[in-house]
Write an enzyme that holds these catalytic residues in place. Sequence first.
Site, mmCIF file in Angstrom:
data_model
loop_
_atom_site.group_PDB
_atom_site.id
_atom_site.type_symbol
_atom_site.label_atom_id
_atom_site.label_comp_id
_atom_site.label_asym_id
_atom_site.label_seq_id
_atom_site.Cartn_x
_atom_site.Cartn_y
_atom_site.Cartn_z
ATOM 1 N N HIS A 1 27.019 54.548 -17.583
ATOM 2 C CA HIS A 1 27.433 55.253 -18.800
ATOM 3 C C HIS A 1 27.341 54.315 -20.001
ATOM 4 O O HIS A 1 27.667 53.125 -19.900
ATOM 5 C CB HIS A 1 28.866 55.766 -18.675
ATOM 6 C CG HIS A 1 29.107 56.625 -17.472
ATOM 7 N ND1 HIS A 1 29.605 56.115 -16.288
ATOM 8 C CD2 HIS A 1 28.898 57.943 -17.274
ATOM 9 C CE1 HIS A 1 29.706 57.105 -15.404
ATOM 10 N NE2 HIS A 1 29.286 58.217 -15.975
ATOM 11 N N ASP B 1 26.648 49.364 -17.095
ATOM 12 C CA ASP B 1 27.245 50.535 -16.482
ATOM 13 C C ASP B 1 26.288 51.722 -16.627
ATOM 14 O O ASP B 1 25.494 51.772 -17.568
ATOM 15 C CB ASP B 1 28.569 50.858 -17.183
ATOM 16 C CG ASP B 1 29.418 51.884 -16.453
ATOM 17 O OD1 ASP B 1 30.293 51.484 -15.671
ATOM 18 O OD2 ASP B 1 29.193 53.094 -16.665
ATOM 19 N N HIS C 1 34.748 52.414 -22.583
ATOM 20 C CA HIS C 1 34.720 53.653 -23.373
ATOM 21 C C HIS C 1 35.832 53.698 -24.427
ATOM 22 O O HIS C 1 35.803 54.575 -25.298
ATOM 23 C CB HIS C 1 34.847 54.877 -22.471
ATOM 24 C CG HIS C 1 33.668 55.100 -21.577
ATOM 25 N ND1 HIS C 1 32.378 55.114 -22.048
ATOM 26 C CD2 HIS C 1 33.591 55.306 -20.222
ATOM 27 C CE1 HIS C 1 31.550 55.326 -21.029
ATOM 28 N NE2 HIS C 1 32.256 55.436 -19.927
#
Length: 349
Positions: A165, A163, A127
């Site tokens: 996300h 993942d 991220h």
Amino acid sequence: MEKKLGIVRDDVFLGHEAPGYHPECPDRLIAAGEALDSEGLSSGARIFPARAATTEELGRVHDPRYVKSALAALQRGSGFFDGDTYFCEGTEAAALGAAGGCIDAAIAMHRGEVDVVMALPRPPGHHATRARAMGFCVFNNVAVAAGALLAEGVERLLIVDWDVHHGNGTQDIFYRDPRVLFVSLHLWPHYPGSGASDEIGEGPGRGFTANVPLPHGAGNADALGTMERLVEPLAASFRPQRVLASTGFDGHRDDPLGGMRLDEDGFHALGAKLRDIAARTADGRVMMVLEGGYNLRALATSVVAAVRGAIRGGAPRAADAGAAAPRATAAVDRTIEALRPFWSGSFTG
């Protein structure tokens, strides 16, 4: 033939710890490492310890101004980059060590000293954008490793992110870079809110980003269908010289932060798919970097499963996965249609 394994692993990563409860905790690495030990996978593996990445190495993929400001914050001791992303007195050593350890393992993999790497760093990385920490992540470990490989002269890299996300940070860093084909299969809608099928890159990188926003409840068949219908055809055309992966295990059916329904057989099959892709054009060389996974038991068993798939191939019960769900199939269809103008002949049907 079984592959030679490398593992990025160091107790310095355990020093990154929140002041109270936080799902991204040191116990995650303890559980994963103990599982690799108990299953005999770390026996004979080459261990890559933490090594502090330099500002030059970080600056290949992060804005140097961000690197400077992040290090200044870390040197203050403790606090938060945002509501999710804490740091403490041990975070600087952990974050720099994670990036440097991943660089060293990636270069060793590239040079053939190991065939497969399982990196177990903390904090995680996918991220972290070019200029921002977010989502538990400070520096983007897989992107920093990719930057090192590009500096070594690698011309084509595939990064697969599974993942739960979306790997928004990795996408941000390579969104205009045609040397890196970035593919993310993730839950939608879900944090961080990016990763739609029409996000396909910009400028010279247009067509080199592929996002598959999968529906809630997506499982083994949906993930494997994405690999077979999208990732493998793209890789066959792109011909990556090395294969990297952000391997989050929060897509497991038992994960508290998830919403997908993969299991250990699914993660074994995903690891085997990476192995198959790498065998065709990348000298069989694969590096997996741990991202999410917050049920300790599921994380431990899934890491073992993915490593087994990557080094041994096969899939214990992949044939039992069943058919992909219609909404997941439709998501892959939308991504294929968005990419088709850039990859003529890659997709059938």
